[in-house]
Motif scaffolding. Structure first.
Motif, short mmCIF file in Angstrom:
data_model
loop_
_atom_site.label_atom_id
_atom_site.label_comp_id
_atom_site.label_asym_id
_atom_site.label_seq_id
_atom_site.Cartn_x
_atom_site.Cartn_y
_atom_site.Cartn_z
N ALA A 184 62.23 -51.65 34.06
CA ALA A 184 62.23 -53.12 34.03
C ALA A 184 63.63 -53.63 33.71
CB ALA A 184 61.23 -53.60 33.00
N ILE A 185 64.32 -52.91 32.82
CA ILE A 185 65.69 -53.33 32.47
C ILE A 185 66.61 -53.18 33.66
CG2 ILE A 185 67.69 -52.81 31.01
CD1 ILE A 185 65.58 -51.91 28.86
N ASN A 245 65.76 -53.23 36.65
CA ASN A 245 65.33 -54.28 37.58
C ASN A 245 65.99 -55.61 37.26
OD1 ASN A 245 63.75 -55.27 39.73
ND2 ASN A 245 62.27 -56.08 38.26
N GLU A 246 65.95 -55.98 35.98
CA GLU A 246 66.49 -57.28 35.59
C GLU A 246 68.01 -57.32 35.68
OE1 GLU A 246 64.55 -59.62 35.60
OE2 GLU A 246 62.75 -58.35 35.46
N GLU A 305 63.02 -55.61 23.94
CA GLU A 305 64.14 -55.10 24.74
C GLU A 305 65.11 -56.27 25.02
OE1 GLU A 305 64.50 -51.99 25.82
OE2 GLU A 305 62.52 -51.07 25.86
N GLU A 318 68.09 -56.32 26.23
CA GLU A 318 68.72 -56.22 27.54
C GLU A 318 67.86 -56.88 28.62
OE1 GLU A 318 71.52 -54.53 28.54
OE2 GLU A 318 72.17 -54.02 26.51
N LEU A 319 66.56 -56.65 28.46
CA LEU A 319 65.64 -57.15 29.47
C LEU A 319 65.55 -58.67 29.40
CD1 LEU A 319 63.39 -56.43 31.60
CD2 LEU A 319 61.80 -56.62 29.69
N ALA A 359 68.80 -60.72 30.31
CA ALA A 359 69.06 -60.76 31.74
C ALA A 359 68.06 -61.66 32.45
CB ALA A 359 68.99 -59.36 32.33
N LEU A 360 66.80 -61.53 32.03
CA LEU A 360 65.75 -62.31 32.68
C LEU A 360 65.95 -63.81 32.45
CD1 LEU A 360 63.25 -61.97 34.39
CD2 LEU A 360 61.88 -61.81 32.31
N ARG A 403 68.54 -65.06 34.72
CA ARG A 403 68.09 -65.12 36.09
C ARG A 403 67.19 -66.33 36.31
NH1 ARG A 403 65.70 -59.88 38.51
NH2 ARG A 403 66.38 -60.91 40.43
N LYS A 414 55.22 -54.14 34.14
CA LYS A 414 56.64 -53.94 34.43
C LYS A 414 56.82 -52.79 35.39
CE LYS A 414 58.00 -55.05 29.70
NZ LYS A 414 58.52 -54.44 28.47
N PRO A 415 57.84 -52.70 36.18
CA PRO A 415 58.82 -53.78 36.40
C PRO A 415 58.26 -54.84 37.36
CG PRO A 415 59.38 -51.85 37.70
CD PRO A 415 58.15 -51.50 36.96
N VAL A 416 58.67 -56.08 37.10
CA VAL A 416 58.17 -57.18 37.92
C VAL A 416 59.33 -57.75 38.73
CG1 VAL A 416 56.84 -59.31 37.86
CG2 VAL A 416 56.70 -57.73 35.95
#
Lengths: 577, 116
Positions: A365-366, A368-369, B9, B11-12, B15-16, B19, B100-102
């Motif tokens: 997922a990371i 991916n993002e 997370e 990092e996740l 970033a999201l 975005r 995840k991942p989406v």
């Protein structure tokens, strides 16, 4: 169970070397041998003992019976002979008492007496009167013996001393065996005379012949020296010596066992007859006596032998049967254990797969993002000018992430399917999911997969996990049967209103006719050496049954195999609700 | 529309949120339950996207606490985990449950579906 299986059951070939520390428990041959031996010993030994005891008892009774018979026979004969002699002796005594010496010497008197004796007693041959000097004064009979001197002879002295004398048999002038009886008559003044009568032995012969001696028995008289006095059927001629040593002197009837001809056994009943030189001998060969017993013995022997043989056969069969049952029970148990082990392993693999998928999903997922952000920056921000080449790279990263995500999601879905859940499914989609696991192998081996879903099959109500597993098993089996570059046909078609048939056909090696009947049996495997458990198809079959379906197989050697299974369109349990 | 992203997370979520920002959504993020609660108290959000498994609070617990503070808020759950239990609870109590991942497109589709 065929006869051959009784004689040499399956457990005989069982491999007990590989069973490890408790191999004694699984040494079926040993168990069989032990039970066979124990059963044979406890059943045959008493049988043989009984037979042996019976053998000895009958032998003993037959022996004592013949002993008693012989003794009785001998005793009777002894009494008859003694009585015969006594009678004649008494007659002579009576004559000397009733007649004076002068009376006897009267002419014609002696002749009259002899005639009376012959008439009333029989057996008398002649009659003589001898004075104290041993001179025969008067004589009647067939021989010219008047005036004969006997003084020096042993019998004369014996008679003088004891009063009576009975001689042994002798031939005489007429060549007929004779013997005589002498009786002494004493006067007042010390003088005496002797009345001497000769008898032939034919009377004895009559007595002995009238005896009931069965089975080759021989009865005869001998004198104390062992000289035969009356005819004997097989112990020697008259006036010959008996062929066996005379038993020791006894005036009672006795029976003893002797050997004659150096080897044969015989029973001898004997009695020394008192006051005479005669010994009565009754000889019976033992072999004759034991003949009837030998017949019984043979019957016992055969009956015992046949019983023992029958017992051994029955024990053999029973032991084989029991040990075979134990063997089958052990086999079933160990197979059940294997099955459980397999189930456990499958469950562990499922949990492992879920865990791994979960762990991978987060970093995925990371990625991916981050990649998405990178792309966004190129796309949305003027600061980072879009470069088609870079965008292409990022797109490919995103596509890879998507692919990984699909795989992990499927793994999760696969592992999650522990519960039985009936839901409407599109067969085509299920087949696609299953194939997605096998696509790589198919590509490497250039196996051509062709899926045809017939029109009219929209959706079926069934458990997704089980259907997936059925298809996965059948397809991977087909892969194993095929050479590289083979063709796999997967089809779904409506069978009738209620059922849909799935088919998986390969053009691989095929299954031999003989194995075809057994392939759904648990633990039937042709790949045991390469680690097959023989469970795949049996589990598949069980899964089909679980879903309310049925399954069959067609195969031709070298041409390929087709597995078909039909599933109900509407699950019966849902239909009920 | 204001969105709160909560995931341990960093990092996740960072970033999201960027975005989503590119696509016109105002997205804040928090790396822990406490931080998320703090943010909810300070700001008004229309939607929260929560991770199911976080240290201290699970997604479901956090959802309950946020709901008490802001009763009108909607939720989307994200999870790397695929247990049956989570799925059933998540999908019954939240508007949406994603594994995840989406892809961003899929997420935006859901956001739009939930906020209408």
């Amino acid at each position: 169970m065929s006869i051959m299986r009784f004689i040499r059951p399956d457990f005989w070939n069982a491999d007990h070397e590989s069973t490890g520390p408790y191999k004694n428990l699984f040494d079926y041959q040993r168990i069989w041998r032990l039970s066979f031996a124990v059963l044979v010993v406890v059943s045959i030994v008493p049988l043989v003992m009984m037979a042996f005891v019976d053998f000895n008892v009958t032998r003993g009774s037959v022996e004592s019976d013949s002993l008693l018979k012989t003794e009785r026979l001998t005793s009777n004969a002894r009494r008859s002979i003694a009585y015969f002699l006594n009678e004649r002796e008494s007659a002579l005594k009576f004559i000397v008492k009733e007649n004076s010496f002068q009376g006897l010497m009267e002419s014609g008197r002696l002749e009259k007496i002899l005639a009376s004796l012959k008439d009333s007693f029989g057996g008398f041959v002649d009659l003589g009167v001898i004075d104290k000097d041993g001179k025969q004064l008067a004589y009647v009979g067939p021989y010219e013996l008047e005036g004969k001197e006997y003084k020096g002879q042993a019998w004369f002295r014996q008679t003088e001393k004891k009063g009576t004398y009975i001689s042994g048999a002798f031939l005489g002038f007429r060549d007929v065996p004779h013997f005589f009886i002498a009786v002494k008559c004493s006067g007042e003044d010390g003088c005496f005379y002797i009345l001497r009568a000769t008898l032939d032995t034919s009377q004895f012969n009559g007595i002995l012949a009238s005896m009931d001696i069965s089975g080759g028995g021989d009865a005869f008289l001998a004198d104390t020296e062992g000289i035969i006095q009356t005819p004997s059927s097989w112990n020697g001629n008259i006036f010959e010596k008996v062929r066996f040593p005379l038993p020791e002197e006894s005036y009672n009837t006795k029976v003893s066992q002797i050997k004659y001809n150096g080897k044969d056994q015989a029973l001898v009943g004997y009695a020394y007859i008192e006051g005479t030189p005669f010994v009565l001998l009754v000889v019976k060969p033992l072999s004759m006596l034991m003949a009837s017993w030998e017949k019984t013995r043979d019957t016992i022997f055969w009956a015992t032998f046949m019983s023992a043989a029958l017992i051994v056969v029955v024990i053999w069969i029973v032991s084989s049967y029991m040990v075979e049952r134990i063997y089958i029970a052990d086999l079933t148990r160990s197979k059940t254990l294997q099955k459980m082990e397999h189930h456990n392993r499958m469950a562990s693999i499922g949990r492992l797969a879920a865990g791994v998928a979960h762990e991978i999903n987060n970093p995925l997922a990371i990625i991916n993002e981050k990649a998405g952000l990178l792309k966004d920056l190129f796309t949305f921000s003027k600061e980072y000018e879009a470069d088609d080449k870079l965008i292409g790279l990022i797109d490919s990263v995103l596509r890879s992430v998507e692919r990984c995500g699909k795989i992990t999601k499927r793994l999760l879905g696969f592992a999650r399917q522990t519960d039985f859940k009936i839901e409407p499914l599109k067969p085509g989609e299920v087949i696609d999911i299953v194939l997605s696991f096998l696509n790589k192998e198919a590509q490497y081996r250039s196996i051509n997969i062709n899926v045809t879903v017939a029109d009219g099959v929209s959706s079926i109500e069934t458990d997704k996990g089980k259907l997936e597993q059925i298809l996965l098993n059948l397809i991977s089996n087909a892969f194993q049967a095929m050479r590289d570059g083979g063709n796999l046909q997967i089809g779904v078609a409506p069978e009738n209103e209620d059922e849909v048939v799935f088919s998986v056909s390969d053009d691989g090696c095929g299954i031999p006719e003989a194995d075809l009947k057994r392939i759904f049996e648990p633990f039937f495997s042709t790949k045991k050496n390469t680690g097959g458990t023989g469970l795949g198809l049996s589990i598949t079959y069980g899964l089909v049954r679980d879903l309310g379906g049925r399954m069959n197989v067609d195969s031709e050697m070298g041409r390929g195999t087709t597995f078909r299974f039909a599933l109900p369109v509407k699950h019966p349990e849902l239909g009920k609700d | 529309m204001k969105i709160l992203l909560v995931d341990d997370e960093v990092e996740l979520v960072s970033a999201l949120s960027q975005r989503l920002g590119f696509r016109g959504y105002e997205a804040d993020w928090a790396a822990s339950g406490d931080e998320a609660l703090q943010k909810v108290k300070e700001n008004e959000y229309d939607l929260a996207i929560l991770d199911m498994k976080m240290p201290r609070y699970s997604g479901l617990e956090l959802r309950k606490m946020i709901s008490e503070l802001r009763p009108g808020m909607r939720f989307i759950f994200l999870s790397g985990h695929g247990s049956e239990q989570d799925y059933l609870e998540g999908s019954s109590k939240a508007e949406c449950y994603l594994i995840k991942p989406v892809s961003i497109e899929q997420l935006i589709e859901k956001i739009e579906a939930v906020s209408c």
